[in-house]
Design a protein around this motif. Structure first.
Motif, mmCIF file in Angstrom:
data_model
loop_
_atom_site.group_PDB
_atom_site.id
_atom_site.type_symbol
_atom_site.label_atom_id
_atom_site.label_comp_id
_atom_site.label_asym_id
_atom_site.label_seq_id
_atom_site.Cartn_x
_atom_site.Cartn_y
_atom_site.Cartn_z
ATOM 1 N N ASP A 59 -7.718 -3.537 -5.094
ATOM 2 C CA ASP A 59 -9.024 -3.496 -4.102
ATOM 3 C C ASP A 59 -10.378 -3.413 -5.646
ATOM 4 N N HIS A 95 -10.057 -10.083 4.370
ATOM 5 C CA HIS A 95 -11.349 -10.876 3.218
ATOM 6 C C HIS A 95 -10.073 -11.149 1.773
ATOM 7 N N PHE A 119 -6.581 0.409 0.535
ATOM 8 C CA PHE A 119 -7.115 -1.041 1.730
ATOM 9 C C PHE A 119 -7.618 -0.176 2.463
ATOM 10 N N SER A 120 -9.429 0.004 2.471
ATOM 11 C CA SER A 120 -9.893 0.042 3.366
ATOM 12 C C SER A 120 -11.151 -0.001 3.012
ATOM 13 N N LEU A 121 -11.267 -1.397 3.873
ATOM 14 C CA LEU A 121 -13.191 -1.434 3.559
ATOM 15 C C LEU A 121 -14.551 -0.384 3.545
ATOM 16 N N LYS A 132 0.799 -1.146 0.072
ATOM 17 C CA LYS A 132 0.129 -0.147 0.003
ATOM 18 C C LYS A 132 0.806 1.170 -0.034
ATOM 19 N N GLN A 138 -13.626 -5.911 -6.054
ATOM 20 C CA GLN A 138 -14.581 -5.454 -5.763
ATOM 21 C C GLN A 138 -15.632 -6.350 -6.019
ATOM 22 N N GLU A 173 -5.996 -2.501 10.750
ATOM 23 C CA GLU A 173 -6.487 -2.619 9.258
ATOM 24 C C GLU A 173 -6.195 -2.989 8.328
ATOM 25 N N GLU A 200 -6.652 -6.839 9.103
ATOM 26 C CA GLU A 200 -8.310 -6.945 7.940
ATOM 27 C C GLU A 200 -8.408 -6.731 7.059
ATOM 28 N N VAL A 201 -8.088 -6.778 5.877
ATOM 29 C CA VAL A 201 -9.008 -6.022 4.688
ATOM 30 C C VAL A 201 -7.225 -7.295 4.253
ATOM 31 N N ASP A 233 -13.078 5.684 -2.034
ATOM 32 C CA ASP A 233 -11.349 5.429 -2.226
ATOM 33 C C ASP A 233 -11.419 6.556 -3.907
#
Length: 752
Positions: A343, A415, A384-386, A223, A347, A408, A411-412, A555
């Motif tokens: 990202d 996923h 990279f953030s939900l 990132k 999606q 964070e 967590e991403v 984003d």
């Protein structure tokens, strides 16, 4: 008698002369007479290029058309021969008649003595190599007129010396000294040559941390801010893989991007660094995207040594795989899989095609290698953030009030690991954990009524000339704003997803060319785009980004703003919004971007500066804006109505039915839509009147403080400024201002 042409011949694509039964022309005095025929190769003729309409360019493998006058075509024993009697139709023959592409013959000569011209498809297997060993049949296909019956020994040595080697850069004496690179990673001379030539003397932070780990074989999740050099962070390890690979055809890297434009940009960037490799094989690095000829792509993929690195969009790559099983087996052998702007690729709604590609390649790799996968996977993005993917208009404040997690990225990653088959847990490399928008981007805000967006775009590009990229949420808005600025005599270009891929690339090229010209003249150049250009595109020299509409998610805002201030430069991002948007979506956007500070209650108003607006200048631009807007609406409505009529007629013809106006009026939706467009159309007299008024206003200079008399009076001598070309180029009495300098010197809003 052999049939002859009408004197005008056309050539489709390049032709190649292959010597079949070859002998020298008989030394006959008859051949030297003015009536002697000259049988020539197609490549020896001075073909004239024919301009092909854009609608046919690159259509189904059709690449060009050439023609020539004054040359006859004879078909002898089923073989085509070009016969020229006029030397002016030939390329340089050096005046000696001994060109390898021109053979003088006696009309009475036996057919065995005549050079035979054949297409490559007519040659039997093994015949070409046999002929090349025969010294009498060896001719230079691209002779310059100095004779070419035998091949130079130097050429043979040169070919032998360029055999694919562990290091492609065989022509350099030694690797350039780049201690900032070589001190932390081991790179080949080929890559170092490319970095030195492009002026990349020092790696960026993402490159410094990612490349050594990638060369060790680790999976990576990277990132970094927009414009920080992520392309080379994964591109250099792939190039090193090619250079160290023992084969000369196995694919090494497969790179996926969410947009076609980004795929072409990544391809060009990697090619520039790997210039020595591309010199050896121009198709070793290929771009496979939709919107371009799939037949051409299929043909290029069959070339030996092609597609060792592929940069593709998932849709077109999946289409090619499912048409040819051999491609699945071929690309299952890759060493590295890269997801750029991962990202967006992962999606919902974008992942299905990529998932099918992974299944095809994983199944084939398991069959050939005895294991499910095994390639190295690298994923990169600036976001990279939900939370970033939540729609700003639908996100509840209850969700917004929760502070971001300390882990964070972890967590991403959890996923992502449910969607991507990593070899193991990837290394997380985050070079901007706190920063969302690059620090070099100066953000600002213009508050206005929803109907005044066009006016304030015009105000901004007039007051701050330069290269400006305007982002809109809707394609209709892109088209309208393009026509609006064109009416105001501003250099404007558009790019959106409804355009053909070829036209998008041409529009980008024209924008960059015009920007260079206008930079000298201090005039504005504007590119209006939908979000198709928001991700990854590196358009040189963008000084300003304008958010014509507030983006739908955070984003998108980050990636839009990242089109400026690239490669350590600075830039300006301006958001135009209404007071209603400022109280809702904009407030949520600033809260998300503030991160932990936003969760602690920091006011978003303190985080973004209002762009100063000069009312007197806006008032002088308002009438121009009204007329230009009306003309743009009329132009677009007329084009749309014409397109609708053509569509209805074509549909009716295809179905074999008749459509009249009464049938159309029965459809409520079509009737309302047509009425709306008709109301925007201007009659001829009004159209002419508006254009005349607008031209008169455009020829009237804009003056600061609406000053209209006595240029030599007042505190400043405007006549002297005009004579010495001081001050603003478009506004009399105004200083030459720069938006970036203005915002850097302007203090943020005072705390309330």
């Amino acid at each position: 008698m052999s049939p002859k042409s009408n004197g005008r011949n056309k050539k489709l694509g390049p032709r190649r002369k292959v010597p079949g039964r070859v002998s020298k022309a008989k030394s006959s005095t008859k051949a030297k007479t003015a009536d002697a025929k000259r049988v020539v190769d197609a490549n020896a003729l001075k073909w004239q290029k024919v301009n092909v309409p854009d609608t046919l360019d690159d259509f189904g493998g059709f690449y060009g058309l050439e023609e020539i006058d004054g040359v006859d075509v004879e078909v002898v024993d089923g073989k085509v021969q070009f016969v020229a009697r006029d030397e002016s139709r030939l390329k340089n023959t050096a005046g000696d008649g001994d060109s390898a592409d021109v053979v003088e013959i006696d009309e009475d000569a036996e057919m065995e003595d005549v050079t035979e011209f054949r297409n490559l498809d007519d040659i039997a297997e093994g015949e070409l190599s046999a002929l090349s060993d025969d010294g009498s049949a060896s001719e230079d296909e691209n002779s310059d007129g100095s004779g070419g019956s035998d091949m130079n020994d130097d050429d043979e040595q040169e070919l032998e010396s360029e055999i694919f080697n562990q290091d492609i850069g065989l022509d350099e004496a030694e690797a350039p000294e780049l201690p900032s690179w070589t001190g932390i990673m081991k790179l080949s001379a080929t890559v170092l040559q490319g970095l030195s030539r492009l002026g990349f003397s020092t790696p960026t932070e993402i490159q410094r941390q990612s490349i050594p780990k990638a060369l060790e074989g680790h999976d990576i999740m990277g990132k970094a801010s927009t414009g920080s050099g992520k392309t080379l962070a994964y591109g250099i390890p792939i190039l090193e893989g090619i250079i160290s690979d023992g084969s000369d055809s196995r694919p090494i890297g497969l790179i996926f991007t969410p947009t076609r434009e980004l795929a072409h940009q990544v391809t060009d960037h990697i090619r520039e660094v790997a210039a020595l490799l591309v010199k050896r094989n121009p198709y070793s690095i290929m771009c496979l995207t939709g919107g371009l000829s799939i037949q051409k792509q299929e043909r290029l993929l069959k070339y030996k040594g092609s597609a060792r690195i592929v940069v593709a969009t998932p849709g077109r790559f999946l289409e090619l795989l499912e048409k040819d099983q051999t491609l699945i087996d071929r690309f299952a052998k890759i060493d590295t899989l890269v997801l750029d702007e991962a990202d967006r690729l992962l999606q919902d709604g974008h992942f299905e095609e990529f998932e099918r590609i992974l299944k095809h390649l994983s199944r084939a790799r398991k069959f050939t290698n005895g294991k499910k996968h095994g390639w190295k996977t690298m994923i990169f993005s600036a976001t990279f953030s939900l939370d970033y993917f939540n729609k700003l208009s639908n996100t509840s404040w209850k969700k917004m009030k929760t502070a971001p997690s300390e882990n964070e990225m972890e967590e991403v990653l959890k996923h992502l690991m449910t969607k991507i088959p990593f070899k193991g847990k990837p290394l997380i490399i985050d070079t901007n954990p706190e920063q969302k928008v690059a620090s070099q981007v100066k953000e600002s805000l213009i508050e206005c009524l929803p109907t005044e967006r066009d006016l304030y775009v015009y105000y901004f590009v007039t007051l701050y000339p330069g290269t400006t990229l305007v982002f809109c949420n809707a394609i209709d808005s892109v088209k309208k704003l393009h026509a609006y600025l064109h009416n105001l005599k501003i250099s404007a270009f558009q790019i959106h997803s409804s355009m053909l891929q070829k036209n998008r690339l041409k529009s980008l090229e024209k924008f960059q060319e015009q920007a260079k010209k206008n930079q000298v003249l201090n005039k504005p150049t504007v590119l209006i785009a939908s979000d198709v250009a928001a991700r990854g595109l590196d358009i040189p020299g963008i000084q300003h980004v304008i958010h014509y509409h507030l983006p739908r998610s955070a984003d998108v805002y980050i990636h839009r703003s990242g089109r400026t201030a690239r490669a350590e430069n600075e830039g300006v991002a301006v958001t135009i919004c209404s007071p209603q948007e400022a109280m809702g979506p904009l407030r949520k956007l600033r809260r998300v971007l503030a991160g932990k500070a936003g969760a602690k209650g920091k006011r978003w108003q303190n985080d973004i500066a209002l762009l100063p607006v000069e009312p007197d200048i806006v008032s002088q631009l308002r009438e121009r804006s009204r007329l230009a807007s009306a003309l743009a609406d009329s132009e677009i409505a007329t084009q749309s109505l014409s397109k609708d009529d053509n569509w209805l007629k074509k549909a009716a013809d295809d179905l074999g039915i008749d459509v009249d106006s009464e049938d159309e009026s029965k459809d409520t939706f079509l009737a309302k839509n047509k009425t709306k467009k008709l109301n925007k159309q201007l009659d001829k007299s009004t159209l002419k009147s508006y254009k005349f008024e607008l031209n008169a206003l455009l020829n009237t200079p804009i003056r600061k403080d609406a000053r209209k008399s006595y240029l030599t009076g007042g505190l400043s001598n405007l006549a002297d400024d005009l004579t010495k070309k001081k001050g603003h180029s478009s506004i009399i009495g105004h200083d030459n201002v720069d938006a970036l300098t203005l915002l850097k010197n302007k203090p943020k809003r005072a705390k309330r």
